[in-house]
Design a protein around this motif. Structure first.
Motif, PDB file in Angstrom:
ATOM      1  N   ARG A 123       0.809  -1.222   0.000  1.00 58.08           N
ATOM      2  CA  ARG A 123       0.000   0.000   0.000  1.00 58.08           C
ATOM      3  C   ARG A 123       0.844   1.274   0.000  1.00 58.08           C
ATOM      4  NH1 ARG A 123      -4.979  -0.006   0.159  1.00 58.08           N
ATOM      5  NH2 ARG A 123      -5.123   2.075   1.076  1.00 58.08           N
ATOM      6  N   TRP A 124       2.143   1.140  -0.256  1.00 55.77           N
ATOM      7  CA  TRP A 124       2.967   2.344  -0.344  1.00 55.77           C
ATOM      8  C   TRP A 124       2.486   3.259  -1.462  1.00 55.77           C
ATOM      9  CZ3 TRP A 124       5.801   4.439  -4.343  1.00 55.77           C
ATOM     10  CH2 TRP A 124       6.616   5.525  -4.011  1.00 55.77           C
ATOM     11  N   ALA A 125       2.134   2.693  -2.609  1.00 55.04           N
ATOM     12  CA  ALA A 125       1.722   3.509  -3.751  1.00 55.04           C
ATOM     13  C   ALA A 125       0.485   4.333  -3.419  1.00 55.04           C
ATOM     14  CB  ALA A 125       1.462   2.630  -4.967  1.00 55.04           C
ATOM     15  N   ALA A 126      -0.455   3.756  -2.692  1.00 46.09           N
ATOM     16  CA  ALA A 126      -1.666   4.499  -2.327  1.00 46.09           C
ATOM     17  C   ALA A 126      -1.327   5.646  -1.380  1.00 46.09           C
ATOM     18  CB  ALA A 126      -2.682   3.555  -1.686  1.00 46.09           C
ATOM     19  N   ARG A 127      -0.429   5.401  -0.434  1.00 48.67           N
ATOM     20  CA  ARG A 127      -0.020   6.466   0.480  1.00 48.67           C
ATOM     21  C   ARG A 127       0.729   7.572  -0.261  1.00 48.67           C
ATOM     22  NH1 ARG A 127       2.883   4.181   5.743  1.00 48.67           N
ATOM     23  NH2 ARG A 127       2.660   6.405   6.283  1.00 48.67           N
ATOM     24  N   ALA A 128       1.549   7.169  -1.213  1.00 54.62           N
ATOM     25  CA  ALA A 128       2.281   8.163  -1.999  1.00 54.62           C
ATOM     26  C   ALA A 128       1.314   9.032  -2.804  1.00 54.62           C
ATOM     27  CB  ALA A 128       3.283   7.474  -2.925  1.00 54.62           C
ATOM     28  N   ALA A 129       0.321   8.403  -3.420  1.00 53.30           N
ATOM     29  CA  ALA A 129      -0.657   9.155  -4.207  1.00 53.30           C
ATOM     30  C   ALA A 129      -1.419  10.140  -3.322  1.00 53.30           C
ATOM     31  CB  ALA A 129      -1.624   8.196  -4.891  1.00 53.30           C
ATOM     32  N   ALA A 130      -1.750   9.716  -2.107  1.00 54.68           N
ATOM     33  CA  ALA A 130      -2.457  10.609  -1.190  1.00 54.68           C
ATOM     34  C   ALA A 130      -1.593  11.802  -0.805  1.00 54.68           C
ATOM     35  CB  ALA A 130      -2.893   9.836   0.057  1.00 54.68           C
ATOM     36  N   HIS A 131      -0.302  11.563  -0.596  1.00 53.54           N
ATOM     37  CA  HIS A 131       0.606  12.668  -0.275  1.00 53.54           C
ATOM     38  C   HIS A 131       0.664  13.669  -1.424  1.00 53.54           C
ATOM     39  CE1 HIS A 131       4.202  14.794   1.144  1.00 53.54           C
ATOM     40  NE2 HIS A 131       4.637  14.698  -0.103  1.00 53.54           N
ATOM     41  N   HIS A 132       0.791  13.172  -2.641  1.00 57.74           N
ATOM     42  CA  HIS A 132       0.911  14.061  -3.787  1.00 57.74           C
ATOM     43  C   HIS A 132      -0.391  14.813  -4.076  1.00 57.74           C
ATOM     44  CE1 HIS A 132       4.452  11.409  -5.237  1.00 57.74           C
ATOM     45  NE2 HIS A 132       4.908  12.483  -4.653  1.00 57.74           N
ATOM     46  N   ALA A 133      -1.522  14.236  -3.656  1.00 54.13           N
ATOM     47  CA  ALA A 133      -2.808  14.879  -3.919  1.00 54.13           C
ATOM     48  C   ALA A 133      -3.215  15.865  -2.833  1.00 54.13           C
ATOM     49  CB  ALA A 133      -3.892  13.805  -4.066  1.00 54.13           C
ATOM     50  N   ALA A 134      -2.507  15.897  -1.723  1.00 56.71           N
ATOM     51  CA  ALA A 134      -2.860  16.799  -0.627  1.00 56.71           C
ATOM     52  C   ALA A 134      -2.744  18.256  -1.076  1.00 56.71           C
ATOM     53  CB  ALA A 134      -1.966  16.538   0.578  1.00 56.71           C
ATOM     54  N   GLN A 175       1.105  18.025  -9.203  1.00 58.58           N
ATOM     55  CA  GLN A 175      -0.224  18.597  -9.385  1.00 58.58           C
ATOM     56  C   GLN A 175      -0.298  19.483 -10.629  1.00 58.58           C
ATOM     57  OE1 GLN A 175      -2.020  20.224  -5.839  1.00 58.58           O
ATOM     58  NE2 GLN A 175      -1.403  18.474  -4.582  1.00 58.58           N
ATOM     59  N   ARG A 176       0.743  20.238 -10.898  1.00 59.33           N
ATOM     60  CA  ARG A 176       0.768  21.025 -12.136  1.00 59.33           C
ATOM     61  C   ARG A 176       0.742  20.110 -13.355  1.00 59.33           C
ATOM     62  NH1 ARG A 176       3.314  26.567 -12.421  1.00 59.33           N
ATOM     63  NH2 ARG A 176       3.084  27.492 -10.355  1.00 59.33           N
ATOM     64  N   LEU A 177       1.454  19.008 -13.265  1.00 60.22           N
ATOM     65  CA  LEU A 177       1.484  18.060 -14.377  1.00 60.22           C
ATOM     66  C   LEU A 177       0.120  17.412 -14.570  1.00 60.22           C
ATOM     67  CD1 LEU A 177       3.126  16.575 -16.524  1.00 60.22           C
ATOM     68  CD2 LEU A 177       3.858  14.962 -14.753  1.00 60.22           C
ATOM     69  N   ALA A 178      -0.560  17.053 -13.474  1.00 59.47           N
ATOM     70  CA  ALA A 178      -1.887  16.449 -13.581  1.00 59.47           C
ATOM     71  C   ALA A 178      -2.885  17.422 -14.194  1.00 59.47           C
ATOM     72  CB  ALA A 178      -2.353  15.995 -12.198  1.00 59.47           C
ATOM     73  N   ALA A 179      -2.818  18.696 -13.784  1.00 61.47           N
ATOM     74  CA  ALA A 179      -3.724  19.697 -14.348  1.00 61.47           C
ATOM     75  C   ALA A 179      -3.451  19.895 -15.835  1.00 61.47           C
ATOM     76  CB  ALA A 179      -3.574  21.013 -13.594  1.00 61.47           C
ATOM     77  N   ALA A 180      -2.176  19.922 -16.205  1.00 62.86           N
ATOM     78  CA  ALA A 180      -1.826  20.086 -17.614  1.00 62.86           C
ATOM     79  C   ALA A 180      -2.318  18.901 -18.441  1.00 62.86           C
ATOM     80  CB  ALA A 180      -0.312  20.240 -17.759  1.00 62.86           C
ATOM     81  N   ARG A 181      -2.261  17.704 -17.844  1.00 57.97           N
ATOM     82  CA  ARG A 181      -2.725  16.531 -18.587  1.00 57.97           C
ATOM     83  C   ARG A 181      -4.225  16.618 -18.861  1.00 57.97           C
ATOM     84  NH1 ARG A 181      -5.021  11.963 -19.393  1.00 57.97           N
ATOM     85  NH2 ARG A 181      -3.887  10.188 -20.312  1.00 57.97           N
TER      86      ARG A 181
END
Length: 510
Positions: free
Chosen positions: A137-148, A240-246
């Protein structure tokens, strides 16, 4: 009483949890540590980038009404002096996954704070988690950190009065500041955001194809790595900037997109692996000095710092033109694309049989973007020391023919062979007489690869090798991959191709 915000490798004010959490009179502090800069993985090029980033941070802090206080010396001694003069109520910083020296220094700071009743709060810098029991579950925790949510630069903080800022020194210690760097990369937040904006505006259009060759990678790649290493911009903000650009790209007509969706996805994937590798060193700091697999550690043989093969490799004098071009380019620019980083390390470990710690230290000093948590696990991975990754014994001649078929990159960085036809630039030993001023190959590539395979076969036949490798995988392996699965995307593509072929057979497409 004051609160100190200790800036280390997080030189920004935006999305800075430590700065945002400080209250009362606040003293932003950076300590230039001469002892750190005496380490075998530190170099003038790294200091140059750090110094410019510190100047940028000082200006950013001034914009919110705070000074950047800079001191030179031992951190504990600096904190003790500040505590005696002002009384430190709290210390704020980001967690740092550095080398073993910084790990020991942070433990000393912890002891000081406990002894003096100072509350030290360390905030998460990346998607890297301390005291992690399992990679599950490291990947899920990492995604949550990046989405904060991003943390805005604080306003209205009160500075500690009558504290001298202190000069940012030209050099952190007495040394020769010239280390061969000819083209330094600009530092600071504006430079970082300009790189990201430029990538998304079109520079990254050929990212997937261009990232592999040292000829095209300097333009095609994001070039954000030194900024992330020094924290001029946070990983979360970039993600987050990259996700918005995508999202914006996906909404466009494909013919009007400045870069393809695949380029944005590939960059996001690379950024994900950034934190995955740092987590390895966070979970096992000794990876800087000890092989992940016990059999690989037992098989190591030390390499002296003045070993002739090590020096020839590190200085681009091996007589293997493409390898030498990569090393000379790295010396001059402080950067090399990922595939070539893997190749030069693999040649050092496999073809030249050098100890990965010795070659890894030389590379660390050459990388302006040196990030210990990425560097040391990658050095081990490309040297066959993990036991869980498929060994890749790159052929430096074939890599040159693949990535620099016209030998233009070789001609640029190895002028001794530039006058030769392109085919002979790759293999000048085919000439009756060697080019003037250029050495013959230090090894026979074919024989060296054969010897490396024999060493690997012997290593992997060690009793208990597989069981120990599974232990390494449980601790450090990506859960997006199975044990011994190096390229799941390729496997999925092959499975899809097989399914498509089977479907055509069912339709009697003869």
């Amino acid at each position: 009483m004051i609160e100190v915000v200790w800036f280390k490798r997080d030189l920004r004010v935006e999305d800075h949890a430590a700065l945002a959490s400080a209250q009362g009179p606040v003293l932003p502090l950076h300590v230039v540590e001469p002892e750190y800069w005496r380490g075998e993985d530190a170099s003038p090029r790294q200091w140059r980038f750090t110094r410019d980033a510190l100047l940028d941070l000082r200006a950013a802090l001034a914009g919110i009404g705070l000074p950047l206080v800079v001191r030179v010396g031992d951190v504990v001694e600096v904190l003790a002096d500040l505590h005696a003069r002002h009384g430190i109520r709290a210390l704020h910083s980001h967690e740092e996954t550095g080398n073993l020296w910084t790990y020991a220094r942070d433990r000393a700071v912890g002891r000081f704070c406990r002894a003096h009743g100072i509350a030290w709060t360390e905030h998460r810098q990346f998607a890297v988690f301390r005291r992690l029991d399992s990679r599950d579950r490291w990947a899920a925790r990492a995604a949550a950190h990046h989405a904060a949510p991003l943390i805005p630069a604080p306003r209205g903080l009160m500075a500690v009065p009558e504290v001298a800022e202190g000069a940012i020194p030209d050099q952190p210690r007495a040394w020769n500041p010239e280390d061969g760097l000819l083209r330094p990369q600009p530092a600071g937040r504006a430079a970082a955001l300009s790189l990201l904006d430029g990538f998304l505006a079109g520079r990254g259009a050929d990212y997937r194809r261009g990232m592999s060759s040292p000829r095209t990678a300097p333009r095609a790649c994001s070039r954000l790595s030194p900024h992330l290493a020094m924290g001029s911009v946070s990983m979360r903000e970039v993600m987050q900037r990259l996700a918005a650009a995508r999202q914006d790209l996906a909404a466009m007509d494909p013919r009007e997109r400045p870069i393809p969706l695949g380029a944005a996805d590939s960059l996001a994937s690379r950024l994900h692996w950034h934190c995955h590798f740092i987590q390895k060193l966070e979970s096992e700091p000794e990876l800087e000095r000890r092989a992940a697999h016990p059999a690989a550690e037992a098989a190591r043989r030390p390499t002296a710092p003045d070993d002739p093969l090590l020096l020839a490799w590190a200085e681009g004098r091996t007589g293997l033109p493409f390898l030498d071009a990569c090393m000379r380019s790295l010396i001059a620019t402080g950067w090399l694309n990922f595939r070539m980083r893997a190749m030069v390390q693999a040649v050092a470990s496999y073809h030249l049989a050098l100890d990965w710690a010795a070659s890894g230290a030389r590379l660390a000093r050459l990388f302006t973007d040196y990030e210990p948590g990425i560097h040391w696990p990658q050095v081990q991975m490309q040297s066959g020391a993990t036991g869980i990754n498929t060994p890749r014994i790159y052929n430096p001649v074939k890599q040159g023919l693949d990535q620099d078929p016209e030998a233009k990159f070789i001609a640029r960085w190895v002028p001794e062979v530039a006058h030769l036809p392109s085919a002979l630039r790759h293999m000048p030993w085919k000439l009756d007489a060697p080019p003037p001023g250029y050495p013959p190959p230090v090894v026979d590539v074919t024989a060296a690869m054969r010897a490396a395979r024999d060493r690997l076969t012997t290593l992997r036949a060690t009793p208990g090798f597989e069981a120990a490798a599974r232990g390494v995988y449980r601790k450090h392996g990506s859960r997006a991959r199975r044990f011994r699965q190096d390229d799941p995307a390729s496997e999925r593509a092959k499975a899809a191709a097989r399914a498509a072929k089977a479907g055509r057979q069912l339709r009697l497409d003869v």
